[in-house]
Design a protein around this motif. Structure first.
Motif, mmCIF file in Angstrom:
data_model
loop_
_atom_site.group_PDB
_atom_site.id
_atom_site.type_symbol
_atom_site.label_atom_id
_atom_site.label_comp_id
_atom_site.label_asym_id
_atom_site.label_seq_id
_atom_site.Cartn_x
_atom_site.Cartn_y
_atom_site.Cartn_z
ATOM 1 N N ARG A 1 7.552 -24.580 5.429
ATOM 2 C CA ARG A 1 6.804 -25.098 6.388
ATOM 3 C C ARG A 1 5.383 -24.748 6.522
ATOM 4 O O ARG A 1 5.151 -23.933 6.139
ATOM 5 N N GLN A 2 4.758 -26.430 6.689
ATOM 6 C CA GLN A 2 3.173 -26.364 6.802
ATOM 7 C C GLN A 2 2.913 -26.556 8.751
ATOM 8 O O GLN A 2 3.536 -27.683 8.791
ATOM 9 N N ILE A 3 2.435 -25.980 9.651
ATOM 10 C CA ILE A 3 2.439 -25.823 10.814
ATOM 11 C C ILE A 3 0.958 -25.440 11.631
ATOM 12 O O ILE A 3 0.248 -24.962 10.576
ATOM 13 N N ARG A 4 0.768 -26.514 12.781
ATOM 14 C CA ARG A 4 -0.531 -26.526 12.821
ATOM 15 C C ARG A 4 -0.774 -24.887 13.821
ATOM 16 O O ARG A 4 -0.139 -24.509 14.562
ATOM 17 N N HIS B 1 -11.455 -31.592 6.087
ATOM 18 C CA HIS B 1 -11.099 -31.175 8.131
ATOM 19 C C HIS B 1 -10.625 -32.311 9.022
ATOM 20 O O HIS B 1 -9.455 -32.753 8.928
ATOM 21 N N ALA B 2 -11.662 -32.651 9.408
ATOM 22 C CA ALA B 2 -11.804 -33.734 10.396
ATOM 23 C C ALA B 2 -13.040 -34.958 9.819
ATOM 24 O O ALA B 2 -14.392 -34.331 9.800
ATOM 25 N N ARG B 3 -12.204 -36.203 9.974
ATOM 26 C CA ARG B 3 -13.664 -37.268 10.296
ATOM 27 C C ARG B 3 -13.129 -38.094 11.575
ATOM 28 O O ARG B 3 -11.824 -38.284 11.820
ATOM 29 N N GLY B 4 -13.907 -39.143 11.700
ATOM 30 C CA GLY B 4 -13.712 -39.647 13.010
ATOM 31 C C GLY B 4 -13.224 -39.079 14.306
ATOM 32 O O GLY B 4 -13.463 -38.301 14.116
ATOM 33 N N PRO B 5 -13.222 -39.608 15.313
ATOM 34 C CA PRO B 5 -13.179 -39.326 16.487
ATOM 35 C C PRO B 5 -11.554 -37.923 16.624
ATOM 36 O O PRO B 5 -11.042 -38.351 15.694
ATOM 37 N N MET B 6 -12.183 -36.382 17.428
ATOM 38 C CA MET B 6 -11.610 -35.407 16.667
ATOM 39 C C MET B 6 -10.904 -35.896 18.191
ATOM 40 O O MET B 6 -11.160 -34.981 18.908
ATOM 41 N N GLY B 7 -9.212 -35.355 18.150
ATOM 42 C CA GLY B 7 -8.688 -34.880 19.510
ATOM 43 C C GLY B 7 -8.050 -34.161 18.516
ATOM 44 O O GLY B 7 -8.444 -32.727 18.878
ATOM 45 N N LEU B 8 -6.863 -33.757 19.855
ATOM 46 C CA LEU B 8 -7.099 -32.229 19.064
ATOM 47 C C LEU B 8 -5.708 -31.754 18.551
ATOM 48 O O LEU B 8 -6.236 -30.574 17.994
ATOM 49 N N PRO B 9 -5.443 -32.036 17.402
ATOM 50 C CA PRO B 9 -4.896 -31.944 15.822
ATOM 51 C C PRO B 9 -6.162 -31.556 15.651
ATOM 52 O O PRO B 9 -6.306 -30.495 14.070
ATOM 53 N N GLU B 10 -7.695 -32.051 15.586
ATOM 54 C CA GLU B 10 -8.627 -31.697 14.283
ATOM 55 C C GLU B 10 -9.212 -30.439 14.934
ATOM 56 O O GLU B 10 -9.900 -29.886 14.510
ATOM 57 N N LEU B 11 -8.930 -30.006 16.513
ATOM 58 C CA LEU B 11 -9.435 -28.399 16.695
ATOM 59 C C LEU B 11 -7.975 -27.854 16.608
ATOM 60 O O LEU B 11 -7.864 -26.206 16.700
ATOM 61 N N THR B 12 -7.141 -27.190 15.739
ATOM 62 C CA THR B 12 -5.918 -26.555 14.957
ATOM 63 C C THR B 12 -6.792 -27.166 13.262
ATOM 64 O O THR B 12 -6.989 -28.087 12.359
ATOM 65 N N SER B 13 -6.315 -25.534 13.171
ATOM 66 C CA SER B 13 -5.529 -25.817 10.975
ATOM 67 C C SER B 13 -4.620 -25.761 11.002
ATOM 68 O O SER B 13 -3.170 -25.639 11.552
ATOM 69 N N THR B 14 -4.018 -25.088 9.399
ATOM 70 C CA THR B 14 -2.307 -25.356 9.342
ATOM 71 C C THR B 14 -2.571 -23.239 8.616
ATOM 72 O O THR B 14 -3.795 -22.992 7.920
ATOM 73 N N LYS B 15 -0.988 -23.021 9.298
ATOM 74 C CA LYS B 15 -0.648 -22.038 8.222
ATOM 75 C C LYS B 15 1.355 -22.538 7.285
ATOM 76 O O LYS B 15 1.938 -23.137 7.855
ATOM 77 N N TYR B 16 1.373 -21.529 6.541
ATOM 78 C CA TYR B 16 2.749 -22.122 5.930
ATOM 79 C C TYR B 16 3.084 -20.610 6.096
ATOM 80 O O TYR B 16 3.022 -20.065 5.915
ATOM 81 N N VAL B 17 4.682 -21.073 6.075
ATOM 82 C CA VAL B 17 5.829 -20.135 6.906
ATOM 83 C C VAL B 17 6.718 -20.011 6.289
ATOM 84 O O VAL B 17 7.809 -21.491 6.016
ATOM 85 N N VAL B 18 7.104 -19.543 5.732
ATOM 86 C CA VAL B 18 8.053 -18.855 4.048
ATOM 87 C C VAL B 18 8.918 -18.500 4.444
ATOM 88 O O VAL B 18 8.755 -17.027 4.471
ATOM 89 N N THR B 19 10.732 -18.768 4.489
ATOM 90 C CA THR B 19 11.166 -18.323 5.003
ATOM 91 C C THR B 19 12.683 -17.941 3.864
ATOM 92 O O THR B 19 13.146 -18.806 3.016
ATOM 93 N N GLY B 20 12.593 -16.713 3.540
ATOM 94 C CA GLY B 20 13.494 -16.523 2.644
ATOM 95 C C GLY B 20 14.804 -15.523 3.124
ATOM 96 O O GLY B 20 15.193 -15.389 3.883
ATOM 97 N N ASP B 21 15.275 -15.259 1.874
ATOM 98 C CA ASP B 21 16.685 -14.464 2.001
ATOM 99 C C ASP B 21 17.021 -13.805 0.966
ATOM 100 O O ASP B 21 17.730 -12.855 0.499
ATOM 101 N N GLY B 22 16.291 -12.527 1.336
ATOM 102 C CA GLY B 22 15.683 -11.362 0.792
ATOM 103 C C GLY B 22 15.368 -11.590 -1.115
ATOM 104 O O GLY B 22 15.380 -11.544 -2.101
ATOM 105 N N HIS B 23 14.698 -13.191 -1.211
ATOM 106 C CA HIS B 23 13.938 -13.668 -2.080
ATOM 107 C C HIS B 23 13.236 -11.893 -3.216
ATOM 108 O O HIS B 23 12.273 -12.491 -2.260
ATOM 109 N N ILE B 24 12.622 -12.007 -4.079
ATOM 110 C CA ILE B 24 12.130 -11.316 -4.954
ATOM 111 C C ILE B 24 11.936 -12.301 -6.085
ATOM 112 O O ILE B 24 12.557 -13.229 -6.409
ATOM 113 N N ARG B 25 10.513 -12.652 -6.527
ATOM 114 C CA ARG B 25 10.107 -13.323 -7.802
ATOM 115 C C ARG B 25 9.968 -12.505 -9.162
ATOM 116 O O ARG B 25 10.089 -11.617 -9.178
ATOM 117 N N ASP B 26 10.865 -13.083 -9.885
ATOM 118 C CA ASP B 26 10.903 -12.640 -11.745
ATOM 119 C C ASP B 26 9.356 -12.846 -12.238
ATOM 120 O O ASP B 26 8.942 -13.385 -11.537
#
Length: 421
Positions: free
Chosen positions: A114-117, A396-421
């Motif tokens: 998930r990518q969230i504000r 990042h922001a272009r044009g009129p800057m509302g509330l969304p433009e005052l945020t960034s994003t981060k990725y949330v990754v949820t696994g179940d014991g996942h490991i990378r090969d």
């Protein structure tokens, strides 16, 4: 990091803001909205205190010979304070950007992505004489989960000091850290320089004001900057334009409120309609009190036209003045715009759909209006509810800057014991 002394009052303010930002980030909407409502109530309850402090600034400005137009922007009275409080309550009702999921999926390996504000963190606002910006910026930053550092002009120092004191008390009353809202200490340029170089403590700076202020911040800052731009906006009247519509749009774009960044500063007219359009435009502009700085064709149409120079094409007048030229075709209009625009807003008036599409595709500005006034480039007019400024950059922001433009994003990754090969 900043080159300022590490015990600098500005840097200490920024450190406290960073601690407050960490508290704000995980708070639910109800906590932030509660603080905003407390701020609105406090502004109304302490109006007399605010107006008294503002009177000190206004008296100094008059003694210094400041133009009445600037004094009007500086002045607060009970009605204006009530309007500012109402604006804060309006922000409460806007959608909360924090936590919004921009995209999400389950990857082939079963990981949930998930990518969230998320809030930007510590936002610094450097702005000029309008003390209402103090409250607007504080409200928008708090709504989006950010701590804010406010650096207004010295001409509004007493007003801003009073306003920030009221806001901080209200924030504390609502259970949030007072340092979520802070006035940057100092009235000298040194404090601005220290704020601009507080990299690692301040996450982003947003300058609001004239071209000189914006250029100073953009060129001198080591902190990332969202550039709010000046408005050298153009109206192009195509040969297929409805001339009545074109006159109305031109006068509205120039004269409805000439001192703002989305007011038109140049009009370009296709030569095929110049003989018919120029006399009508000149009369309408004259009736609105506008002085035309025109090329030879405009000068031939009226002795009242002031000869235009390259300086006129480059100027954001912010007054009842407009530059004017006749061009051979749409492509010539676009070439003129691309050379002289500040990238804010351009408008085309035409009944030719193909011409409108070509204009839109060739003009690279924040907003392009088709058969509409440049004055619509505004967060409120766009339905965003409020804005922190109008960004003319492309990142990042272009044009009129509302509330969304005052945020960034981060990725949330949820696994179940996942490991990378």
């Amino acid at each position: 990091m900043s080159s300022a002394p590490q015990n600098s009052p500005v840097l200490e303010t920024a450190r406290r803001a960073r601690e407050a930002a960490a508290v704000l980030a995980p708070l639910p909407r109800t906590a932030r909205d509660g603080a905003l409502l407390a701020m609105a109530d406090a502004l109304e309850a302490r109006t007399a205190e605010i107006v008294e402090a503002n009177a000190e600034d206004v008296a100094k400005a008059r003694a210094a010979g400041t133009a009445e137009s600037i004094i009007d922007r500086l002045t607060l009275n009970p009605e204006r304070v009530a309007a500012i409080a109402a604006d804060v309550r309006h922000v409460v009702g806007l959608p909360d950007p924090v936590g919004e999921v921009l995209r999400g999926s389950t990857l082939p390996n079963g990981l949930e992505l998930r990518q969230i504000r998320v809030p930007l963190g510590v936002v610094g606002i450097i702005y000029e004489a309008r003390p209402n910006v103090t409250v607007d910026a504080a409200a928008l930053c708090l709504k989006s989960g950010n701590a804010v550092l406010l650096r207004g002009s010295s001409s509004a120092y007493a007003s801003n000091t009073a306003l920030v004191a009221v806001l901080r008390d209200a924030v504390v009353e609502a259970g949030l850290p007072a340092d979520a809202v802070q006035l940057v200490p100092g009235e000298s340029r040194d404090s601005v320089t220290e704020l601009m170089t507080a990299r690692g403590l301040v996450d982003v700076l947003i300058p609001r004001g004239g071209a000189s202020l914006i250029r100073t911040v953009v060129e001198g800052s080591t902190v990332p900057v969202i550039e709010t731009g000046t408005g050298n906006c153009h109206v192009y009247v195509d040969r297929a334009a409805d001339l009545d519509m074109a006159v109305d749009i031109l006068v509205n774009a120039k004269a409805q409120r000439p001192s703002v960044c989305n007011a038109a500063e140049t009009v370009l007219v296709h030569r095929d309609i110049a003989d018919e359009f120029l006399p009508r435009a000149l009369k309408a502009l004259a009736d609105a009190g506008v002085t035309v700085h025109g090329d030879e064709t405009w000068q031939e149409a009226s002795p009242e036209v002031v000869p235009a120079t390259d300086e006129d094409w480059a100027t954001e007048y912010l007054s009842y003045d407009i530059a004017a030229a006749v061009v051979p075709d749409l492509d010539a209009a676009v070439a003129h715009i691309r050379r002289w625009t500040s990238g804010h807003t351009e408008a085309v008036v035409t009944r030719d759909t193909a011409a409108a599409r070509r204009f839109v595709s060739l003009v690279d500005s924040t907003a392009v209006m088709v058969n509409a006034s440049t004055r619509f480039t505004d967060g409120g007019q766009f339905g965003f509810g409020a804005e922190i400024g109008i960004s003319t950059q492309k990142l990042h922001a272009r044009g009129p800057m509302g509330l969304p433009e005052l945020t960034s994003t981060k990725y949330v990754v949820t696994g179940d014991g996942h490991i990378r090969d």
